[in-house]
Write a protein that holds these residues in place. Structure first.
Motif, mmCIF file in Angstrom:
data_model
loop_
_atom_site.group_PDB
_atom_site.id
_atom_site.type_symbol
_atom_site.label_atom_id
_atom_site.label_comp_id
_atom_site.label_asym_id
_atom_site.label_seq_id
_atom_site.Cartn_x
_atom_site.Cartn_y
_atom_site.Cartn_z
ATOM 1 N N ILE A 147 3.241 -28.116 51.857
ATOM 2 C CA ILE A 147 3.510 -28.206 53.294
ATOM 3 C C ILE A 147 2.237 -27.901 54.092
ATOM 4 O O ILE A 147 1.912 -28.581 55.071
ATOM 5 C CB ILE A 147 4.650 -27.219 53.675
ATOM 6 C CG1 ILE A 147 5.987 -27.705 53.096
ATOM 7 C CG2 ILE A 147 4.762 -27.030 55.183
ATOM 8 C CD1 ILE A 147 6.511 -29.016 53.666
ATOM 9 N N GLY A 148 1.490 -26.897 53.649
ATOM 10 C CA GLY A 148 0.255 -26.525 54.352
ATOM 11 C C GLY A 148 -0.760 -27.659 54.341
ATOM 12 O O GLY A 148 -1.353 -27.982 55.372
ATOM 13 N N ASP A 149 -0.953 -28.277 53.184
ATOM 14 C CA ASP A 149 -1.951 -29.349 53.062
ATOM 15 C C ASP A 149 -1.578 -30.567 53.898
ATOM 16 O O ASP A 149 -2.415 -31.137 54.600
ATOM 17 C CB ASP A 149 -2.085 -29.788 51.589
ATOM 18 C CG ASP A 149 -3.002 -28.862 50.792
ATOM 19 O OD1 ASP A 149 -3.333 -27.771 51.288
ATOM 20 O OD2 ASP A 149 -3.375 -29.240 49.656
ATOM 21 N N ILE A 150 -0.315 -30.958 53.834
ATOM 22 C CA ILE A 150 0.092 -32.184 54.540
ATOM 23 C C ILE A 150 0.169 -31.951 56.049
ATOM 24 O O ILE A 150 -0.248 -32.793 56.854
ATOM 25 C CB ILE A 150 1.404 -32.780 53.948
ATOM 26 C CG1 ILE A 150 1.582 -34.229 54.383
ATOM 27 C CG2 ILE A 150 2.628 -31.966 54.299
ATOM 28 C CD1 ILE A 150 2.589 -35.001 53.567
ATOM 29 N N THR B 59 4.216 -19.168 49.779
ATOM 30 C CA THR B 59 4.073 -18.909 48.342
ATOM 31 C C THR B 59 2.835 -18.030 48.166
ATOM 32 O O THR B 59 1.962 -17.994 49.032
ATOM 33 C CB THR B 59 3.849 -20.201 47.530
ATOM 34 O OG1 THR B 59 2.631 -20.819 47.985
ATOM 35 C CG2 THR B 59 5.006 -21.171 47.683
ATOM 36 N N LEU B 60 2.752 -17.351 47.024
ATOM 37 C CA LEU B 60 1.560 -16.539 46.778
ATOM 38 C C LEU B 60 0.330 -17.435 46.732
ATOM 39 O O LEU B 60 -0.713 -17.122 47.302
ATOM 40 C CB LEU B 60 1.702 -15.746 45.470
ATOM 41 C CG LEU B 60 0.498 -14.858 45.139
ATOM 42 C CD1 LEU B 60 0.281 -13.784 46.198
ATOM 43 C CD2 LEU B 60 0.672 -14.211 43.768
ATOM 44 N N LEU B 61 0.470 -18.586 46.066
ATOM 45 C CA LEU B 61 -0.675 -19.488 45.945
ATOM 46 C C LEU B 61 -1.201 -19.902 47.315
ATOM 47 O O LEU B 61 -2.399 -19.911 47.569
ATOM 48 C CB LEU B 61 -0.312 -20.724 45.121
ATOM 49 C CG LEU B 61 -1.506 -21.656 44.874
ATOM 50 C CD1 LEU B 61 -1.564 -22.098 43.434
ATOM 51 C CD2 LEU B 61 -1.505 -22.842 45.805
ATOM 52 N N SER B 62 -0.286 -20.221 48.217
ATOM 53 C CA SER B 62 -0.756 -20.656 49.537
ATOM 54 C C SER B 62 -1.297 -19.481 50.348
ATOM 55 O O SER B 62 -2.199 -19.652 51.155
ATOM 56 C CB SER B 62 0.351 -21.407 50.286
ATOM 57 O OG SER B 62 1.521 -20.630 50.393
ATOM 58 N N GLN B 63 -0.785 -18.271 50.131
ATOM 59 C CA GLN B 63 -1.305 -17.117 50.878
ATOM 60 C C GLN B 63 -2.721 -16.745 50.436
ATOM 61 O O GLN B 63 -3.523 -16.305 51.237
ATOM 62 C CB GLN B 63 -0.374 -15.905 50.705
ATOM 63 C CG GLN B 63 0.997 -16.165 51.335
ATOM 64 C CD GLN B 63 1.896 -14.951 51.380
ATOM 65 O OE1 GLN B 63 1.598 -13.920 50.796
ATOM 66 N NE2 GLN B 63 3.017 -15.078 52.064
ATOM 67 N N VAL B 64 -3.001 -16.904 49.139
ATOM 68 C CA VAL B 64 -4.312 -16.465 48.655
ATOM 69 C C VAL B 64 -5.319 -17.601 48.582
ATOM 70 O O VAL B 64 -6.498 -17.365 48.368
ATOM 71 C CB VAL B 64 -4.233 -15.816 47.252
ATOM 72 C CG1 VAL B 64 -3.364 -14.574 47.293
ATOM 73 C CG2 VAL B 64 -3.749 -16.801 46.197
ATOM 74 N N ASP B 65 -4.849 -18.831 48.741
ATOM 75 C CA ASP B 65 -5.775 -19.926 48.490
ATOM 76 C C ASP B 65 -5.648 -21.081 49.476
ATOM 77 O O ASP B 65 -6.481 -21.254 50.363
ATOM 78 C CB ASP B 65 -5.586 -20.428 47.046
ATOM 79 C CG ASP B 65 -6.707 -21.350 46.602
ATOM 80 O OD1 ASP B 65 -7.584 -21.638 47.421
ATOM 81 O OD2 ASP B 65 -6.705 -21.779 45.430
ATOM 82 N N SER B 66 -4.551 -21.855 49.366
ATOM 83 C CA SER B 66 -4.564 -23.132 50.077
ATOM 84 C C SER B 66 -4.558 -23.005 51.595
ATOM 85 O O SER B 66 -5.057 -23.877 52.291
ATOM 86 C CB SER B 66 -3.394 -24.000 49.610
ATOM 87 O OG SER B 66 -2.166 -23.397 49.902
ATOM 88 N N SER B 67 -4.012 -21.906 52.137
ATOM 89 C CA SER B 67 -3.978 -21.792 53.598
ATOM 90 C C SER B 67 -5.313 -21.326 54.167
ATOM 91 O O SER B 67 -5.534 -21.356 55.361
ATOM 92 C CB SER B 67 -2.876 -20.817 54.029
ATOM 93 O OG SER B 67 -3.216 -19.503 53.640
ATOM 94 N N VAL C 123 -3.716 -17.748 60.303
ATOM 95 C CA VAL C 123 -2.851 -17.775 59.122
ATOM 96 C C VAL C 123 -2.031 -16.487 59.147
ATOM 97 O O VAL C 123 -2.587 -15.410 59.360
ATOM 98 C CB VAL C 123 -3.671 -17.829 57.814
ATOM 99 C CG1 VAL C 123 -2.751 -17.829 56.599
ATOM 100 C CG2 VAL C 123 -4.588 -19.034 57.791
ATOM 101 N N ILE C 124 -0.724 -16.624 58.970
ATOM 102 C CA ILE C 124 0.123 -15.433 58.909
ATOM 103 C C ILE C 124 0.640 -15.314 57.475
ATOM 104 O O ILE C 124 1.532 -16.059 57.055
ATOM 105 C CB ILE C 124 1.291 -15.550 59.919
ATOM 106 C CG1 ILE C 124 0.743 -15.755 61.343
ATOM 107 C CG2 ILE C 124 2.181 -14.301 59.853
ATOM 108 C CD1 ILE C 124 1.787 -16.042 62.397
#
Ligand SMILES: NC(=O)c1ccc[n+]([C@@H]2O[C@H](COP(=O)([O-])OP(=O)(O)OC[C@H]3O[C@@H](n4cnc5c(N)ncnc54)[C@H](O)[C@@H]3O)[C@@H](O)[C@H]2O)c1
Ligand SMILES: [Zn+2]
Length: 360
Positions: free
Chosen positions: A106-109, A129-137, A162-163
């Motif tokens: 969702i963040g990427d798109i 998600t943890l992945l999006s909190q630590v990386d993709s966002s 970023v929250i």
């Protein structure tokens, strides 16, 4: 709540990390100076958190929700078009603000929709998600997949803020939590030995989603990523940002070969990191003892420690040649040179790869 600033001149922005942040309207409203807000989320996250976000936005905001189907396979032009269509049908103009409420997909798109709609509108990331909190966002990479390669269409585009609310991770399936931990380990391995040691010690609390341990892990990951991104925002060819792709050259090949969504991104990165570490041992850049610690930490987080059994070296090479990290026809590898350091190199011969990839 802790605030980490991403230092990028006029594109700088804060990452807020804490527990139960989306229940607090002040944080969100401080960054919203417009009437219409489009919240992009998916069918899994919407029933869990859309109401809370809507309530925090208050009655004075016109909220348009877009609830997309859930899955990596929907990170494509068709879904992107759905977002444009809603924006256009609702006569949204350049003042519209987008909020990405979801994981990395969702963040990427949403980020790419924000980068491209009317040549750029503001957006906020609420990674769930943890992945999006630590990386993709964090770091402004946005985009979608193409049938011929992952993340092939996209833009560098930074959010307003970023929250990162670890309270949202309570509902996250264990497998997804582990996948996020693969990216967390990555920061320790490429540049922060003390963090790697901290992970080895706190591993049980992380697996059990202890909020204060999760907050610490998210903060230290974001600080590491912020530091790298501030030095090399656009991932220059010899730049430090490329080291964040540790495990990703092999990992993307696994994801693509297995079909998007069958191996989680973080799982593929975990297997890719082990392979890169085995290459490092074969090249005398890493000790057997260090490789053991790397394998043990991944295993403790319930992550794969090898690639798919049926995947051959030829399949890896085929898919790695499509990777964006290919430069002038040469595949670039990120290879650990110890716990806490890594290099970018194209000096990995097939004779080194064969015993590692071909053995399966
Ligand atoms: N832009 C970047 O720099 C960057 C970096 C790393 C990864 N990525 C991308 O991120 C994507 C992977 O992100 P992801 O791992 O977050 O996957 P995801 O977005 O697919 O989320 C994983 C699953 O968890 C569900 N979910 C999300 N939040 C939840 C919650 N709080 N509770 C319960 N379920 C929840 C989702 O609906 C989904 O089913 C990939 O597309 C990858 O390419 C981008
Ligand atoms: Zn990744």
């Amino acid at each position: 709540m802790k605030t980490i600033n991403i230092d990028l001149g006029d594109r700088s922005y804060p990452i807020y990390v804490g527990d139960q942040l989306i229940d607090n309207p002040t944080i969100l409203l401080n960054h919203i100076h417009t009437h219409t807000v489009v919240v992009v989320t998916n069918t899994t996250v919407a029933p869990l958190y859309l109401d809370t976000v809507t309530q925090s936005l208050g009655d004075n905001t016109h909220i348009i929700p877009i609830i997309l189907p859930d899955g990596e396979q929907y990170k494509n032009t068709e879904t992107l078009n759905t977002i444009y269509e809603v924006l256009l049908k609702n006569k949204c103009d350049r003042e519209v603000m987008l909020i990405a409420l979801g994981g990395g997909v969702i963040g990427d798109i949403t980020g790419f929709a924000a980068a491209s709609f009317m040549r750029g509108v503001k957006f906020i990331q609420i990674p769930t998600t943890l992945l999006s909190q630590v990386d993709s966002s964090v770091g402004g990479k946005t985009g979608i997949n193409h049938a011929l390669g992952k993340n092939m269409i996209g833009a560098f585009y930074q959010p307003q803020c970023v929250i990162a609310d670890v309270g949202l991770l309570k509902t996250l399936p264990d497998r997804e939590l582990s996948a996020g931990l693969a990216e967390v380990i990555k920061y320790g391995l490429i540049r922060d030995a003390a963090f790697f040691v901290w992970l080895e010690k706190t591993m049980p609390s992380l697996i059990n989603k202890d909020p204060s341990t999760l907050i610490e892990a998210v903060i230290r990951s974001c600080e590491n990523k912020a530091d790298v991104v501030a030095q090399d925002e656009f991932e220059s060819s010899k730049g430090i940002r490329a080291t964040l792709n540790l495990g990703h050259t092999f990992g993307h090949a696994i994801e693509h070969a297995m079909g998007y969504g069958n191996w989680l991104h973080g799982e593929a990165v975990a297997a890719g990191t082990i392979i890169a570490s085995q290459v490092a041992v074969a090249q005398n850049r890493l000790s057997e003892a260090e490789l053991r610690r790397i394998i043990d930490l991944h295993a403790a987080f319930n992550l794969p420690i090898a690639g798919p059994k049926n995947m051959t070296m030829a399949t890896y090479i085929k898919h790695m040649s499509h990777d964006k990290k290919v430069l002038a026809g040469k595949i670039r590898f990120i290879i650990p040179t110890g716990i806490g350091s890594a290099i970018v190199t194209d000096d990995v011969t097939e004779s080194v790869l064969e015993p590692i990839l071909g053995a399966r």
